[in-house]
Structures are given as C-alpha cells and as structure tokens.
Write an enzyme that holds these catalytic residues in place. Structure first.
Site, mmCIF file in Angstrom:
data_model
loop_
_atom_site.group_PDB
_atom_site.id
_atom_site.type_symbol
_atom_site.label_atom_id
_atom_site.label_comp_id
_atom_site.label_asym_id
_atom_site.label_seq_id
_atom_site.Cartn_x
_atom_site.Cartn_y
_atom_site.Cartn_z
ATOM 1 N N ASP A 1 0.716 -0.963 -0.186
ATOM 2 C CA ASP A 1 0.043 -0.003 -0.071
ATOM 3 C C ASP A 1 0.940 1.186 0.010
ATOM 4 O O ASP A 1 1.575 1.542 0.883
ATOM 5 C CB ASP A 1 -0.688 0.004 1.365
ATOM 6 N N HIS A 2 1.054 2.120 -0.988
ATOM 7 C CA HIS A 2 2.071 2.884 -1.034
ATOM 8 C C HIS A 2 1.953 4.023 -0.266
ATOM 9 O O HIS A 2 3.096 4.609 0.121
ATOM 10 C CB HIS A 2 2.221 3.375 -2.725
ATOM 11 N N HIS B 1 -5.836 2.866 1.756
ATOM 12 C CA HIS B 1 -4.964 4.120 2.317
ATOM 13 C C HIS B 1 -5.620 4.567 3.436
ATOM 14 O O HIS B 1 -4.807 5.130 4.275
ATOM 15 C CB HIS B 1 -4.772 5.282 1.013
#
Ligand code: BG6
Length: 532
Positions: free
Chosen positions: A185-186, A248
């Site tokens: 999950d960046h 996010h």
C-alpha cells in the site's frame, strides 16, 4: 543502513515489465536507490512482459521514465549508462510454464556468473486479473521454494471484496509463506505517514492525551483535485471505497488509533494495527445510510476552466453508479476511543489535493475566561499533514497583545522541508528497499486486508443493492455532497484543510496592530463543556 557492498545480490523480476507502473514508479525508484548507493553491486532487473521487445527497446522506454520521474531530475547519461546494463527483458506468456522455466534459468545463470546465491524478488506489476495466476506458476516452477531467498510483491487491489481477497490470499499462500509475501500500500511508504508513529511514540508529550478523555473527534481527509484521468475503465469497476478507503485511509486510521507497540518488529506493529480494525464497530446493513455517504462528481468550474463530470469521462458508463467520493463515520470500541468518532473522507475532483489527519481536542472542562475574551475561542487541534505539505500544525489559544484579555487561535508549525536538509524519498523507493532488506513493517498482512474488507462489506452490499438516485451529487471542484454534514455529531465539523505554509502576514491597522485573524471554522458552541 546497509550499504551496497553489504546488501545481498538481488534479482528483481517484474511481471508487467513493459507496463506503466514499471516505467513510472518501479524503475525510477530502483534507479534512485542506485544513485544513493543503496542497491547491491550484484543486481539485475528482469522485466517480464507479453509485448515483443528487445533489451535495448525496453531500456529506451525505461530511460524516458527515469528521466521524467527520478527524484534526481534530468537524467545524466553517465548515470544511465552505468544503470542500464542491469536491465534485461524476457518476453513470455504468463499462463505458460515455459515462461517461468526460462525465468528460473536466467536467475540461475546470473547466480553462476556472480558466483553466489541471490535474492529473487518477484514483483506483480500486472493487471489484478493476473494476481491469482502468476503465483501458481511460480510455485509450480519451484521458484517460491526457497523461503529465505524468494519473495513476492503484490500491489493493491488485494481483491475486489472479502471473498476475492480471501481467494487471492489462499492462492498466494499455496506457493509462498506469509513471511515471503509483501503486499504494497504505497501510502505506508510516505515519510509523513511513517512519521505518525514517530510523533506518537517517540514523544512522551502526546501519548497521555491521545484518548477519549482529551480527543473530541478525529478527521482523516484524502482529497484529490484530479478526476479519474485515464483510469476510467478500471475505476468504474472499483469506486472510491475500494480504491482508497479499504487501503490508504484505513492504514492512516490504524496508525492514528493503534496502541503503542512494544518493539519495532514488523509483526508487533502489524498486530497493533489489525487490533484497531477488529475494534471498529461493525456497520450493520440497516445502519449504512447513517454512517456512510457516497458521491459522484458532476461538471464544475475551476476558475474559468470547465471541468467534466465523471459520467462524461473516457471509458465511464454514462449512467455509472460508481462513487468518486466517500465519507464515513466510524466508532472504535475499546477503552482508548470509546465514544470518539473517526470521520474519514476521500474523493476525486475536490478543490485541492490534500491528505491530512486532524485530531480535534475537547473543550476545556471549565471556561474561566470572561465571555468577551473568548469570542474567537477554538479547542486545540493537531493536524498531521501528509501531502502536498509535509509536517505538523498544532493550533492552540494565545493571549492577543494588549491591555485586555482576549484569546485568539494561533498555530505552531513543523515543516519537513524547513526542518530537515534531506529530500523525502518516493514511497516506492522506501518500499522496494524494505523488500530487499526483508522488512515487512510497511506491508499489509493478509489478516489486515481481510479485516478491512470485512468492515466494508455491508457498505458494499447496501450500495450495490440500492443504486444512487442522486448522482452526480457534487460539482467538480467542491468539497463533496452536502449530505456529508449529516454524518457529524452535534458541534463537530469537517475541518478546512490546513495550509502548512505560513499564511501571509496580515497588514497592520492604523493603530499599528495586526488585526486578530478570524478563525474560519470556529465551532458554533464556543463554550461547550466537556461531557465525558
Ligand atoms: C491510488 C489510487 O492507490 O492512490 C488512485 O488507485 C489515487 O486513484 C492514488 O489517485 C493517490 O495516491 P497519491 O500518492 O497520489 O496520494
């Protein structure tokens, strides 16, 4: 930090090697790591793809990506010439065992040439429909067998709902052990997201007030000014809840609400995060409309420029029911947070790009100042600003200069750029470096992904069963549908996002004083007393 001589030799095999993610994010991040001497000396990228390409064509394509997206700016030929020979292309069909046999042979050949064993990192940068396919073939080809040296990296989306996430995790675990699986999950790679842990647990000041006694409510905003851009086709099958909230926003929620970790071990931190999701009060099907709001942008204006509505975007159905905005009210049923609402909102085509967490503290238990002293009074608020500004703002009350006692809100600001003489690496740089180091702290474990889907399942179900009658319900360039106000408990409000840059100094009045700033979002019930 290990330097390039101490890192183990590594083969980075990227499935989807001729695609967008590889050229925009992965290879620029690897290039930047190389510039920082954070890649091992014995290092190779094998880009696997279906397209017919030669090494030199691929390198040219990736060169353009590095030139555009490297944090080192315009590409220097010497730096590229040193990096490019590490890149190789392998054409192959993802559904044919021969592709994997050839990849294995290539890895073996590199190891023989280097005279040493190498880490093998398999990165799935393909469309999600292949996430369930490639791990199976890797397993069958024996490429996952070495538990220490083989790793797999999967990008979000991890599933489309709970059942597909469970199925995907089963496929991954049929070939790899959980310790070999890195789910990206960046958001977790962003410096300011990681700083939430540092801020909360490296400073004894805040932890004692980080609870229901002092916190009134928390808002998490991830707003994007852009629309759906070129992603209409994929996005129209996902929507904001799947695209942003499940991953996010829930990551941010977990970091803000988790209990202190005992150590900095990956699983200790991940346990504490997953505990938060387990403590979130389940949303029952018949209560979805009370705690969740969905929206879709219609046409709007940005100054003189006309902005198209979502349904007019490329590859979007003209009657699409897909949401581009979500707001939620969540409650966390544990000792720390009982009774404190967490409001989450995210959307596309909002007035500006901003991601922030705002902790709104409670009113003082007794307001002892005379009423006219506290006209502009606001409870303290702490804003953790994630992007585009990176920093922290603490808003509190101070006495306005002069003979009279007058309280005015002021801000104390910490700005990353001003405080540290070091650029923030791109999130992918941090994450790829962590995969190489075998540090899973910033990656999603299967149980966290599943807990997140489980929480959202009733919302997905109810929204799928009741197509929205009012879409589009917010104009592009506005803060979302009016109905988001209905989620708030009395006296609470969505904050006006904070500007980390210092506001321009106000002009002096004739008396030589600066006028006191008028708070833009002061609560109406200024003297509300604490009820808990
Ligand atoms: C992605 C979403 O995961 O995150 C996109 O799929 C979104 O829709 C993007 O635009 C936002 O990421 P960032 O880092 O630009 O805030």
């Amino acid at each position: 930090m290990k330097n390039s001589d101490q890192l183990e030799p590594t083969v980075f095999a990227i499935f989807g090697g001729s695609g967008d993610l590889t050229s925009r994010k992965l290879v620029p991040a690897l290039f930047d790591l190389a510039q920082d001497r954070s890649l091992p000396v014995q290092f190779a990228i094998i880009a696997v793809g279906r397209t017919k390409l030669g090494d030199s064509q691929l390198r040219q394509r990736l060169r353009d990506g590095v030139n555009r997206f490297s944090r080192f700016g315009k590409l220097k030929t010497a730096a590229w010439n040193k990096f490019a020979p590490h890149i190789h292309y392998q054409q192959g069909d993802y559904r044919k065992p021969g592709t994997y046999a050839a990849l294995g042979a290539r890895c073996d050949a590199l190891e023989r040439a280097w005279g040493t064993k190498a880490r093998r990192i398999f990165y799935l940068a393909t469309p999600p429909s292949l996430f369930g396919v490639i791990p199976r073939y890797l397993g069958k080809a024996g490429l996952a067998r070495d538990r220490e040296w083989a790793r797999i990296v999967v990008e979000k989306p991890i599933g489309h709902d709970l059942n597909s996430a469970l199925a995907l995790n089963t496929v991954l675990r049929a070939s790899f052990e959980e310790s070999q699986i890195f789910r990206i999950d960046h958001y977790l790679g962003k410096e300011t997201v990681q700083n939430i842990l540092a801020f909360r647990f490296a400073n004894p000041l805040f932890e004692p007030i980080w609870n229901r006694r002092y916190v009134d409510y928390v808002t998490i905003t991830v707003a994007e000014a852009v629309g759906v851009e070129q992603r209409g086709e994929n996005y129209d099958h996902a929507g904001a809840l799947r695209d942003m909230v499940q991953n996010h926003l829930f990551q941010l929620l977990c970091l803000v609400a988790m209990e202190p970790m005992v150590s900095f071990e990956a699983d200790e931190i991940r346990n504490k995060k997953v505990d938060v999701l387990h403590a979130v009060r389940p949303i029952h099907h018949d209560a979805v409309h009370e705690c969740a709001v969905r929206g879709q942008y219609g046409p709007g204006r940005d100054g003189g420029t006309k902005m198209t509505g979502y349904r007019e975007e490329d590859n979007v159905a003209p009657d699409s029911p897909t949401e581009t905005f979500v707001a939620l009210r969540l409650m966390i049923d544990n000792w720390r947070w009982q009774g404190v609402p967490f409001y989450l909102r995210t959307g596309k085509r909002l007035p500006r790009q901003v991601s922030e967490v705002a902790i709104q503290f409670r009113a003082v238990p007794h307001q002892s100042f005379p009423p006219d002293a506290s006209l502009g009074w606001q409870p303290s608020r702490l804003v953790m600003s994630i992007q585009p500004d990176e920093g922290i703002v603490l808003g509190f009350q101070a006495k306005y200069p002069g003979p009279k006692m007058q309280l005015r809100p002021v801000d104390m600001r910490f700005n990353y750029r001003e405080s540290f003489d070091a650029p923030s690496p791109d999130a992918y740089e941090t994450l790829l470096w962590d995969v190489m180091k075998n540090d899973a702290t910033l990656f999603m474990r299967a149980d966290q992904v599943e807990a997140a889907w489980r929480l959202l399942t009733p919302v997905l179900d109810v929204w799928a069963a009741t197509p929205p009658g009012d879409f589009p319900n917010y104009a592009a360039g506005s803060w979302g549908p009016e109905s988001t106000q209905g989620l708030l408990l009395p006296g609470q409000r969505w904050p006006v996002p904070t500007e980390l840059r210092r506001p321009k100094t106000l002009p002096k009045t004739r008396a030589g004083r600066r006028p006191s700033p008028v708070p833009v979002d002061a609560p109406k019930n200024l003297n509300r007393k604490s009820s808990r």
